[in-house]
Design a protein around this motif. Sequence first.
Motif, PDB file in Angstrom:
ATOM      1  N   GLY A  67       0.853  -1.181   0.000  1.00  0.00           N
ATOM      2  CA  GLY A  67       0.000   0.000   0.000  1.00  0.00           C
ATOM      3  C   GLY A  67       0.889   1.231   0.000  1.00  0.00           C
ATOM      4  O   GLY A  67       2.096   1.133  -0.230  1.00  0.00           O
ATOM      5  N   SER A  68       0.280   2.382   0.317  1.00  0.00           N
ATOM      6  CA  SER A  68       1.067   3.621   0.259  1.00  0.00           C
ATOM      7  C   SER A  68       2.107   3.689   1.390  1.00  0.00           C
ATOM      8  O   SER A  68       3.105   4.389   1.279  1.00  0.00           O
ATOM      9  N   LYS A  83       4.046  -5.051   8.342  1.00  0.00           N
ATOM     10  CA  LYS A  83       3.996  -3.955   7.365  1.00  0.00           C
ATOM     11  C   LYS A  83       5.244  -3.100   7.532  1.00  0.00           C
ATOM     12  O   LYS A  83       5.493  -2.559   8.623  1.00  0.00           O
ATOM     13  N   GLU A  88      -2.209  -8.984  13.667  1.00  0.00           N
ATOM     14  CA  GLU A  88      -2.730 -10.348  13.529  1.00  0.00           C
ATOM     15  C   GLU A  88      -2.919 -10.595  12.029  1.00  0.00           C
ATOM     16  O   GLU A  88      -3.219  -9.668  11.269  1.00  0.00           O
ATOM     17  N   MET A  97      -4.775 -11.866   8.765  1.00  0.00           N
ATOM     18  CA  MET A  97      -6.168 -12.031   8.343  1.00  0.00           C
ATOM     19  C   MET A  97      -6.188 -12.911   7.090  1.00  0.00           C
ATOM     20  O   MET A  97      -5.888 -12.466   5.980  1.00  0.00           O
ATOM     21  N   ASN A 110      -9.836  -1.648   2.939  1.00  0.00           N
ATOM     22  CA  ASN A 110      -9.372  -1.470   4.322  1.00  0.00           C
ATOM     23  C   ASN A 110     -10.144  -2.334   5.317  1.00  0.00           C
ATOM     24  O   ASN A 110     -10.039  -2.152   6.521  1.00  0.00           O
ATOM     25  N   ASP A 140      -5.943  -0.108   8.871  1.00  0.00           N
ATOM     26  CA  ASP A 140      -5.392   1.060   8.196  1.00  0.00           C
ATOM     27  C   ASP A 140      -5.901   2.386   8.783  1.00  0.00           C
ATOM     28  O   ASP A 140      -6.683   3.105   8.147  1.00  0.00           O
TER      29      ASP A 140
HETATM   30  N1  ATP Z   1      -3.168  -8.100   8.759  1.00  0.00           N
HETATM   31  C1  ATP Z   1      -3.141  -8.517   7.502  1.00  0.00           C
HETATM   32  N2  ATP Z   1      -3.381  -9.800   7.205  1.00  0.00           N
HETATM   33  C2  ATP Z   1      -3.368 -10.254   5.922  1.00  0.00           C
HETATM   34  N3  ATP Z   1      -3.121  -9.460   4.862  1.00  0.00           N
HETATM   35  C3  ATP Z   1      -2.871  -8.167   5.087  1.00  0.00           C
HETATM   36  C4  ATP Z   1      -2.856  -7.623   6.413  1.00  0.00           C
HETATM   37  N4  ATP Z   1      -2.574  -6.283   6.331  1.00  0.00           N
HETATM   38  C5  ATP Z   1      -2.435  -6.021   5.016  1.00  0.00           C
HETATM   39  N5  ATP Z   1      -2.598  -7.133   4.262  1.00  0.00           N
HETATM   40  C6  ATP Z   1      -2.499  -7.235   2.792  1.00  0.00           C
HETATM   41  O1  ATP Z   1      -1.590  -6.293   2.324  1.00  0.00           O
HETATM   42  C7  ATP Z   1      -2.209  -5.403   1.385  1.00  0.00           C
HETATM   43  C8  ATP Z   1      -1.649  -4.008   1.539  1.00  0.00           C
HETATM   44  O2  ATP Z   1      -2.106  -3.485   2.770  1.00  0.00           O
HETATM   45  P1  ATP Z   1      -1.961  -1.962   3.154  1.00  0.00           P
HETATM   46  O3  ATP Z   1      -2.782  -1.747   4.365  1.00  0.00           O
HETATM   47  O4  ATP Z   1      -0.522  -1.615   3.246  1.00  0.00           O
HETATM   48  O5  ATP Z   1      -2.431  -1.215   1.893  1.00  0.00           O
HETATM   49  P2  ATP Z   1      -3.827  -0.732   1.279  1.00  0.00           P
HETATM   50  O6  ATP Z   1      -4.840  -0.489   2.350  1.00  0.00           O
HETATM   51  O7  ATP Z   1      -4.194  -1.716   0.194  1.00  0.00           O
HETATM   52  O8  ATP Z   1      -3.369   0.602   0.603  1.00  0.00           O
HETATM   53  P3  ATP Z   1      -3.258   2.077   1.235  1.00  0.00           P
HETATM   54  O9  ATP Z   1      -2.656   1.928   2.612  1.00  0.00           O
HETATM   55  O10 ATP Z   1      -2.386   2.769   0.277  1.00  0.00           O
HETATM   56  O11 ATP Z   1      -4.676   2.589   1.271  1.00  0.00           O
HETATM   57  C9  ATP Z   1      -3.699  -5.516   1.670  1.00  0.00           C
HETATM   58  O12 ATP Z   1      -4.439  -5.238   0.512  1.00  0.00           O
HETATM   59  C10 ATP Z   1      -3.848  -6.962   2.127  1.00  0.00           C
HETATM   60  O13 ATP Z   1      -3.997  -7.798   1.004  1.00  0.00           O
END
Ligand code: ATP
Length: 318
Positions: free
Chosen positions: A43-44, A69, A113, A115, A162, A175
């Motif tokens: 993500g960002s 992350k 955790e 998901m 999110n 997020d």
């Molecule tokens: N706790 C988690 N468990 C499983 N997969 C996760 C978890 N957190 C993030 N992900 C995966 O990582 C990806 C990127 O997450 P992230 O929150 O960094 O970005 P985003 O929400 O897609 O983008 P942005 O933060 O730019 O809005 C998610 O789309 C998801 O597929």
Amino acid sequence: MAIGYKQMTSAEMEQSGRRPPVKFPSSELDELKNRPLERLGQGSFGVVFKGSIPENNRWGLPTQEIAIKVNTGTKKIIEFNMERCILESIEHPNIIKLVGFADDDNRLCLVYEYMRRGTLKINISDLCWPKTLQILRDMASVICHLHQQDPPIIFRDLKSENILMDENFDPKLSDFGLAKRGKEGLKCGGTEGSSDVTAIYGSATPLCDIYSIGILILELLAKKVFKDRGKLLAWVKGKALVKGKVRNVKSVIRKNLLTSGCTVKNARRAIKLGLQCASYKNDDRPKMHFICKELSKLGVMRSLTSCFLNFVDLFTIG
Ligand SMILES: Nc1ncnc2c1ncn2[C@@H]1O[C@H](COP(=O)(O)OP(=O)(O)OP(=O)(O)O)[C@@H](O)[C@H]1O
């Protein structure tokens, strides 16, 4: 810490039965990542890796799968602090749990955790009506809880990307980096199409989240994720409205919702609620309590109720 509101102390957390997030040395987080590396997404803020907490670890954490992350590119300190502060101080069954974090050697990492089912966005087309209703009620309850804090927390970026889902497809909001608490947080935040313009360009109020709930309701009913979400609203209005009233329900709502317990009456009510929440004018948007009440009134057709007691049916029927 840049954010000036009161966080729970470790003692207060332990008293309430919660374990405070662990501060990891960032070098040790590398060891917790699965090998070969498993990238869950990006993500960002940065890249997300899958990892696990081993048995008998030195932090006394239960063995579990985790998502790590890692901030890459521009250092996102405000987002990092906001995420940490909110996840450390707020507890709700539908908010992602922060297992730990690292902020040394110029590296910012957040450990959550894991998901298993990924984002709501990738699961959207498989959801039946009872699960759809559950997700909407759970998210409305989280947003209500955030707005009731003092000062209120405005999430600002509610969208299906999110919302993460566990093995039972139960949703958790994640997020919080772009959230605003009182005057704290980034000036601008949100996502074009799913957040209202005031969230994106600066003067966020709780009504911004109500707009996003409206878009989420419509997205889950139509099971359509437009690349440009702004188009969803025009699409629903074009299909469903006749002289300003919700009439052509079946041209908007996906068929599998109607075959899994959603009556046309409830579909109409849900579309109306979605459109009301996503009203252009702030004043036309309903209050959170009204939204929760409306969602609680939407039920499952009685003849189908018994099928949904089984979880597998709950997710897949239709
Ligand atoms: N706790 C988690 N468990 C499983 N997969 C996760 C978890 N957190 C993030 N992900 C995966 O990582 C990806 C990127 O997450 P992230 O929150 O960094 O970005 P985003 O929400 O897609 O983008 P942005 O933060 O730019 O809005 C998610 O789309 C998801 O597929």
